[in-house]
Design a protein around this motif. Structure first.
Motif, PDB file in Angstrom:
ATOM      1  N   MET A  36       0.829  -1.192   0.000  1.00 50.72           N
ATOM      2  CA  MET A  36       0.000   0.000   0.000  1.00 50.72           C
ATOM      3  C   MET A  36       0.872   1.254   0.000  1.00 50.72           C
ATOM      4  O   MET A  36       1.875   1.303   0.699  1.00 50.72           O
ATOM      5  N   ASN A  37       0.439   2.239  -0.736  1.00 52.98           N
ATOM      6  CA  ASN A  37       1.099   3.538  -0.725  1.00 52.98           C
ATOM      7  C   ASN A  37       0.393   4.431   0.285  1.00 52.98           C
ATOM      8  O   ASN A  37      -0.749   4.833   0.080  1.00 52.98           O
ATOM      9  N   ILE A  38       1.095   4.718   1.379  1.00 52.81           N
ATOM     10  CA  ILE A  38       0.534   5.558   2.428  1.00 52.81           C
ATOM     11  C   ILE A  38       1.286   6.885   2.422  1.00 52.81           C
ATOM     12  O   ILE A  38       2.486   6.936   2.675  1.00 52.81           O
ATOM     13  N   LEU A  39       0.532   7.935   2.112  1.00 48.63           N
ATOM     14  CA  LEU A  39       1.091   9.268   1.951  1.00 48.63           C
ATOM     15  C   LEU A  39       0.770  10.124   3.168  1.00 48.63           C
ATOM     16  O   LEU A  39      -0.390  10.267   3.544  1.00 48.63           O
ATOM     17  N   GLY A  40       1.806  10.696   3.759  1.00 52.48           N
ATOM     18  CA  GLY A  40       1.631  11.693   4.808  1.00 52.48           C
ATOM     19  C   GLY A  40       1.802  13.074   4.198  1.00 52.48           C
ATOM     20  O   GLY A  40       2.774  13.311   3.479  1.00 52.48           O
ATOM     21  N   ILE A  41       0.854  13.957   4.472  1.00 53.41           N
ATOM     22  CA  ILE A  41       0.923  15.320   3.940  1.00 53.41           C
ATOM     23  C   ILE A  41       0.897  16.313   5.099  1.00 53.41           C
ATOM     24  O   ILE A  41      -0.082  16.385   5.844  1.00 53.41           O
ATOM     25  N   VAL A  42       1.985  17.048   5.226  1.00 55.08           N
ATOM     26  CA  VAL A  42       2.051  18.142   6.191  1.00 55.08           C
ATOM     27  C   VAL A  42       1.563  19.392   5.460  1.00 55.08           C
ATOM     28  O   VAL A  42       2.172  19.818   4.484  1.00 55.08           O
ATOM     29  N   GLY A  43       0.462  19.934   5.913  1.00 56.90           N
ATOM     30  CA  GLY A  43      -0.087  21.146   5.304  1.00 56.90           C
ATOM     31  C   GLY A  43       0.354  22.360   6.097  1.00 56.90           C
ATOM     32  O   GLY A  43      -0.042  22.519   7.241  1.00 56.90           O
ATOM     33  N   ALA A  44       1.211  23.180   5.491  1.00 57.59           N
ATOM     34  CA  ALA A  44       1.771  24.320   6.222  1.00 57.59           C
ATOM     35  C   ALA A  44       1.789  25.561   5.343  1.00 57.59           C
ATOM     36  O   ALA A  44       2.760  25.812   4.645  1.00 57.59           O
ATOM     37  N   ARG A  45       0.715  26.304   5.391  1.00 60.50           N
ATOM     38  CA  ARG A  45       0.696  27.548   4.614  1.00 60.50           C
ATOM     39  C   ARG A  45       1.376  28.640   5.421  1.00 60.50           C
ATOM     40  O   ARG A  45       1.463  28.566   6.648  1.00 60.50           O
ATOM     41  N   SER A  46       1.832  29.658   4.730  1.00 65.69           N
ATOM     42  CA  SER A  46       2.615  30.698   5.399  1.00 65.69           C
ATOM     43  C   SER A  46       1.782  31.856   5.914  1.00 65.69           C
ATOM     44  O   SER A  46       2.295  32.719   6.607  1.00 65.69           O
ATOM     45  N   GLY A  47       0.499  31.888   5.632  1.00 64.41           N
ATOM     46  CA  GLY A  47      -0.299  33.076   5.917  1.00 64.41           C
ATOM     47  C   GLY A  47      -1.062  33.082   7.220  1.00 64.41           C
ATOM     48  O   GLY A  47      -2.186  33.549   7.252  1.00 64.41           O
ATOM     49  N   SER A  48      -0.498  32.602   8.301  1.00 64.77           N
ATOM     50  CA  SER A  48      -1.205  32.642   9.578  1.00 64.77           C
ATOM     51  C   SER A  48      -1.456  34.088   9.985  1.00 64.77           C
ATOM     52  O   SER A  48      -0.551  34.918   9.974  1.00 64.77           O
ATOM     53  N   LYS A  49      -2.694  34.381  10.344  1.00 63.61           N
ATOM     54  CA  LYS A  49      -3.044  35.746  10.735  1.00 63.61           C
ATOM     55  C   LYS A  49      -2.699  36.024  12.192  1.00 63.61           C
ATOM     56  O   LYS A  49      -2.289  37.115  12.550  1.00 63.61           O
ATOM     57  N   SER A  50      -2.886  35.047  13.062  1.00 60.39           N
ATOM     58  CA  SER A  50      -2.677  35.283  14.489  1.00 60.39           C
ATOM     59  C   SER A  50      -1.197  35.328  14.871  1.00 60.39           C
ATOM     60  O   SER A  50      -0.787  36.185  15.644  1.00 60.39           O
ATOM     61  N   ILE A  51      -0.413  34.414  14.345  1.00 56.66           N
ATOM     62  CA  ILE A  51       1.028  34.370  14.613  1.00 56.66           C
ATOM     63  C   ILE A  51       1.738  34.262  13.265  1.00 56.66           C
ATOM     64  O   ILE A  51       1.755  33.184  12.653  1.00 56.66           O
ATOM     65  N   PRO A  52       2.295  35.352  12.758  1.00 63.32           N
ATOM     66  CA  PRO A  52       2.976  35.295  11.452  1.00 63.32           C
ATOM     67  C   PRO A  52       4.050  34.204  11.418  1.00 63.32           C
ATOM     68  O   PRO A  52       4.823  34.049  12.357  1.00 63.32           O
ATOM     69  N   ASN A  53       4.032  33.438  10.336  1.00 62.34           N
ATOM     70  CA  ASN A  53       4.989  32.333  10.136  1.00 62.34           C
ATOM     71  C   ASN A  53       4.969  31.317  11.273  1.00 62.34           C
ATOM     72  O   ASN A  53       5.990  30.720  11.609  1.00 62.34           O
ATOM     73  N   LYS A  54       3.805  31.103  11.829  1.00 67.83           N
ATOM     74  CA  LYS A  54       3.620  30.185  12.956  1.00 67.83           C
ATOM     75  C   LYS A  54       4.269  28.824  12.715  1.00 67.83           C
ATOM     76  O   LYS A  54       4.905  28.262  13.610  1.00 67.83           O
ATOM     77  N   ASN A  55       4.131  28.274  11.524  1.00 70.00           N
ATOM     78  CA  ASN A  55       4.582  26.906  11.265  1.00 70.00           C
ATOM     79  C   ASN A  55       6.093  26.725  11.244  1.00 70.00           C
ATOM     80  O   ASN A  55       6.572  25.595  11.284  1.00 70.00           O
ATOM     81  N   ILE A  56       6.834  27.837  11.213  1.00 67.62           N
ATOM     82  CA  ILE A  56       8.291  27.722  11.274  1.00 67.62           C
ATOM     83  C   ILE A  56       8.876  28.427  12.499  1.00 67.62           C
ATOM     84  O   ILE A  56      10.096  28.510  12.648  1.00 67.62           O
ATOM     85  N   LYS A  57       8.011  28.897  13.386  1.00 68.45           N
ATOM     86  CA  LYS A  57       8.497  29.489  14.632  1.00 68.45           C
ATOM     87  C   LYS A  57       9.204  28.401  15.442  1.00 68.45           C
ATOM     88  O   LYS A  57       8.780  27.242  15.461  1.00 68.45           O
ATOM     89  N   PRO A  58      10.290  28.757  16.120  1.00 62.42           N
ATOM     90  CA  PRO A  58      11.002  27.738  16.905  1.00 62.42           C
ATOM     91  C   PRO A  58      10.202  27.284  18.128  1.00 62.42           C
ATOM     92  O   PRO A  58       9.564  28.092  18.804  1.00 62.42           O
ATOM     93  N   LEU A  59      10.252  25.997  18.351  1.00 62.35           N
ATOM     94  CA  LEU A  59       9.661  25.384  19.543  1.00 62.35           C
ATOM     95  C   LEU A  59      10.677  24.371  20.058  1.00 62.35           C
ATOM     96  O   LEU A  59      10.993  23.400  19.351  1.00 62.35           O
ATOM     97  N   ALA A  60      11.219  24.616  21.225  1.00 61.08           N
ATOM     98  CA  ALA A  60      12.223  23.732  21.826  1.00 61.08           C
ATOM     99  C   ALA A  60      13.372  23.445  20.850  1.00 61.08           C
ATOM    100  O   ALA A  60      13.810  22.309  20.706  1.00 61.08           O
ATOM    101  N   GLY A  61      13.804  24.488  20.162  1.00 61.94           N
ATOM    102  CA  GLY A  61      14.989  24.371  19.322  1.00 61.94           C
ATOM    103  C   GLY A  61      14.777  23.958  17.878  1.00 61.94           C
ATOM    104  O   GLY A  61      15.744  23.838  17.128  1.00 61.94           O
TER     105      GLY A  61
END
Length: 120
Positions: free
Chosen positions: A1-26
């Motif tokens: 079986m082909n099992i695909l994982g998709i991380v959906g990370a758009r850059s346009g967060s309104k509440s925290i700009p660039n939230k998906n690439i902000k550092p968390l524990a390094g």
């Protein structure tokens, strides 16, 4: 079986700009889900769907593929998740002749997710 994982990370967060690439524990926030997915026993392909070349490069540095940049019309905050997941699956089918049997949506905002949670 082909099992695909998709991380959906758009850059346009309104509440925290660039939230998906902000550092968390390094590490950038999206790195945590990528690392958990890479340890999954079931996922055999892991990609990021993003509208940002910077996000794509960061995701690749942690082991995800970035085969495309998400079209602008799929990067808004009101776009249903199904739309970007469908785009990713059809892009892989049409451009790489690769088709998923199962698709897992892996939100970057779940840094505590473990590989065993993903496999369950």
């Amino acid at each position: 079986m082909n099992i695909l994982g998709i991380v959906g990370a758009r850059s346009g967060s309104k509440s925290i700009p660039n939230k998906n690439i902000k550092p968390l524990a390094g590490k950038p926030l999206l790195a945590w889900i990528i690392e958990a997915a890479k340890k999954s026993k079931l996922i055999n392909r892991l990609i990021i769907s993003t509208d940002s070349p910077e996000y794509a490069k960061i995701a690749e540095s942690y082991g995800a593929e970035a085969p495309f940049i998400r079209p602008e019309e799929l990067a808004g905050d009101k776009v249903p998740d199904f739309d970007f997941l469908y785009h990713a699956a059809t892009w892989l089918r049409d451009n790489e002749n690769w088709q998923a049997d199962i698709i897992l949506r892996l939100p970057p905002t779940t840094p505590l997710c473990k590989p065993e949670n993903i496999d369950a």
